[in-house]
Design an enzyme around this catalytic site. Structure first.
Site, PDB file in Angstrom:
ATOM      1  N   THR A 188       0.865  -1.192   0.000  1.00  0.00           N
ATOM      2  CA  THR A 188       0.000   0.000   0.000  1.00  0.00           C
ATOM      3  C   THR A 188       0.899   1.239   0.000  1.00  0.00           C
ATOM      4  O   THR A 188       2.042   1.173   0.445  1.00  0.00           O
ATOM      5  CB  THR A 188      -0.842  -0.059   1.293  1.00  0.00           C
ATOM      6  OG1 THR A 188      -1.757  -1.128   1.155  1.00  0.00           O
ATOM      7  CG2 THR A 188      -1.575   1.227   1.591  1.00  0.00           C
ATOM      8  N   ARG A 216     -14.732  -6.572   0.028  1.00  0.00           N
ATOM      9  CA  ARG A 216     -14.061  -6.253   1.294  1.00  0.00           C
ATOM     10  C   ARG A 216     -13.430  -4.859   1.224  1.00  0.00           C
ATOM     11  O   ARG A 216     -12.803  -4.490   0.238  1.00  0.00           O
ATOM     12  CB  ARG A 216     -12.984  -7.304   1.573  1.00  0.00           C
ATOM     13  CG  ARG A 216     -12.151  -7.044   2.837  1.00  0.00           C
ATOM     14  CD  ARG A 216     -10.875  -6.302   2.553  1.00  0.00           C
ATOM     15  NE  ARG A 216     -10.021  -6.169   3.730  1.00  0.00           N
ATOM     16  CZ  ARG A 216      -8.950  -5.385   3.785  1.00  0.00           C
ATOM     17  NH1 ARG A 216      -8.608  -4.653   2.742  1.00  0.00           N
ATOM     18  NH2 ARG A 216      -8.224  -5.319   4.873  1.00  0.00           N
ATOM     19  N   GLY A 218     -10.951  -2.215   3.518  1.00  0.00           N
ATOM     20  CA  GLY A 218     -10.061  -2.159   4.681  1.00  0.00           C
ATOM     21  C   GLY A 218     -10.038  -0.789   5.329  1.00  0.00           C
ATOM     22  O   GLY A 218     -10.981   0.004   5.210  1.00  0.00           O
ATOM     23  N   ASP A 219      -8.946  -0.496   6.007  1.00  0.00           N
ATOM     24  CA  ASP A 219      -8.820   0.766   6.743  1.00  0.00           C
ATOM     25  C   ASP A 219      -8.502   1.953   5.843  1.00  0.00           C
ATOM     26  O   ASP A 219      -8.789   3.104   6.192  1.00  0.00           O
ATOM     27  CB  ASP A 219      -7.703   0.640   7.794  1.00  0.00           C
ATOM     28  CG  ASP A 219      -6.356   0.315   7.153  1.00  0.00           C
ATOM     29  OD1 ASP A 219      -6.302  -0.575   6.269  1.00  0.00           O
ATOM     30  OD2 ASP A 219      -5.351   0.966   7.515  1.00  0.00           O
ATOM     31  N   THR A 239      -0.532   1.489   7.164  1.00  0.00           N
ATOM     32  CA  THR A 239      -0.460   0.345   6.255  1.00  0.00           C
ATOM     33  C   THR A 239      -0.369  -0.936   7.065  1.00  0.00           C
ATOM     34  O   THR A 239       0.284  -0.963   8.104  1.00  0.00           O
ATOM     35  CB  THR A 239       0.743   0.440   5.298  1.00  0.00           C
ATOM     36  OG1 THR A 239       0.838  -0.795   4.565  1.00  0.00           O
ATOM     37  CG2 THR A 239       2.063   0.683   6.028  1.00  0.00           C
ATOM     38  N   GLY A 240      -1.052  -1.959   6.606  1.00  0.00           N
ATOM     39  CA  GLY A 240      -1.001  -3.226   7.328  1.00  0.00           C
ATOM     40  C   GLY A 240      -2.338  -3.931   7.240  1.00  0.00           C
ATOM     41  O   GLY A 240      -3.154  -3.634   6.364  1.00  0.00           O
ATOM     42  N   GLY A 242      -5.690  -4.333   7.587  1.00  0.00           N
ATOM     43  CA  GLY A 242      -6.676  -3.282   7.781  1.00  0.00           C
ATOM     44  C   GLY A 242      -7.734  -3.553   8.837  1.00  0.00           C
ATOM     45  O   GLY A 242      -8.192  -2.628   9.520  1.00  0.00           O
TER      46      GLY A 242
HETATM   47  N1  ASP Z   1      -4.237  -1.561   5.008  1.00  0.00           N
HETATM   48  C1  ASP Z   1      -4.543  -2.096   3.712  1.00  0.00           C
HETATM   49  C2  ASP Z   1      -5.878  -2.819   3.784  1.00  0.00           C
HETATM   50  O1  ASP Z   1      -6.146  -3.481   4.778  1.00  0.00           O
HETATM   51  C3  ASP Z   1      -3.514  -3.041   3.184  1.00  0.00           C
HETATM   52  C4  ASP Z   1      -2.060  -2.696   3.427  1.00  0.00           C
HETATM   53  O2  ASP Z   1      -1.746  -1.644   3.940  1.00  0.00           O
HETATM   54  O3  ASP Z   1      -1.195  -3.517   3.059  1.00  0.00           O
HETATM   55  O4  ASP Z   1      -6.607  -2.783   2.836  1.00  0.00           O
END
Ligand code: ASP
Length: 324
Positions: A188, A216, A218-219, A239-240, A242
């Site tokens: 991301t 779906r 995410g955050d 990032t991570g 979500g």
């Molecule tokens: N945070 C993002 C999500 O969950 C994905 C990511 O940051 O790798 O969609």
């Protein structure tokens, strides 16, 4: 030398030690995703390619901020560059759903007035960050989703792509074929900036998590979870994984700790990433700048693509990193 891991580590250490004392004219941070760094597996030379892409993003942001332009302009330009770079999980290069389709999310926030815009689950908008900006500036809304968001973007002359497969790279095409999207992914992208006038802005863009179900979200497009900016506290891009960032409302959580607990940004971010997320196996990281220009880039994953550039009385400082 610039890309040597030890040198980068010392540079990051040095920056964090100085972080409370420096008066910074402007600051810009970027991330290109946190995770297990499987994108680099078995391809050592690829690190250099990532470093070079991160460095180019810093150059774009630095040119805008050094000329006195607004933080929000720098954030949009940097995220757009990263969306157009197939190395990252945003725009072209995004990861795909279990059905082999691309559904993109992005958000942006201006710390001057808390105005914000976001799009989620869009399939034909070339640069979702531009659509997020249009939602912020040209609609009374904050978050638009799916075909409604696409119609809105089209009506506002945002560049569209006719086929969802535009976002594929040879690598994602292979994933689609093998239905192994779970095993590898890029990162991301996000950017936070403090401009010369003291304005903060944040933006984040993603293809989501690998192997996500159709629909779906995410955050990343959720203001307060993946992105937040408030001139009275800080600018944050996450990032991570979500789902964990949503449950812990990470971006606003950080802003609230600064505002209500008066914590410094490094301590507050460390608490959220390592004490709130880590025990729940919520993997990821964030980049954040406070209103004085102090900044932090913590993560609990094996790595995070990241970089900073800032100017203070001693001149220009910049570095990029991947590993802890
Ligand atoms: N945070 C993002 C999500 O969950 C994905 C990511 O940051 O790798 O969609």
């Amino acid at each position: 030398m610039l890309y040597n891991k030890g040198f980068l580590f010392l540079l990051f250490l040095w920056v964090s030690l100085l972080s409370t004392a420096q008066e910074r004219e402007y600051v810009l941070l970027i991330h290109g995703g946190a995770g297990s760094m499987t994108a680099l597996e078995g391809e050592p030379k690829k690190e250099v390619i990532y470093y070079s892409a991160l460095d180019s993003a810093l150059t774009i942001g630095n040119e805008i901020l050094s000329s006195g332009k607004d933080a929000i302009e720098a954030v949009v330009a940097v995220v757009t560059y990263l969306e157009n770079n197939p190395l990252f999980n945003a725009g072209v290069g995004a990861t795909c759903t279990t059905e082999g389709t691309f559904e993109l999310d992005a958000s942006i926030m201006d710390g001057r007035d808390l105005s914000a815009g976001a799009v989620a689950s869009v399939k034909h908008i070339k640069n979702p960050i531009m659509a997020a900006l249009a939602v912020k500036e040209k609609s009374p809304h904050v978050l638009m989703v799916g075909t409604g968001a696409e119609d809105f973007a089209r009506d506002h002359q945002i560049e569209m792509v006719s086929d969802n497969i535009y976002f594929a790279t040879p690598k994602t095409l292979k994933w689609i074929e093998e239905l192994k999207a779970k095993s590898k992914k890029n990162g991301t992208v996000g950017c936070v900036a403090l401009d010369k006038k003291g304005n903060l802005a944040a933006g984040t863009s993603t293809g989501g998590t690998a192997n996500k179900l159709k629909g779906r979200i995410g955050d990343t497009p959720l203001i307060g979870a993946g992105t937040y900016a408030d001139n009275n506290s800080c600018a944050v891009s996450c990032t991570g994984h979500g789902e964990y960032f949503i449950r812990h409302v990470v971006a606003y959580n950080l802003s609230a700790r600064l505002k209500y607990l008066n914590e410094d940004i490094e301590k507050a971010a460390h608490h959220i990433i390592h004490e709130e997320l880590s025990p729940h196996a919520g993997m990821g990281g964030l980049i954040a700048i406070d209103k004085k220009g102090n900044f932090t880039l913590p993560f609990n994953s094996p790595g995070m693509f990241r970089g900073f550039v800032y100017k203070d009385k001693d001149g220009l400082h910049r570095a990029v990193g991947i590993h802890p």
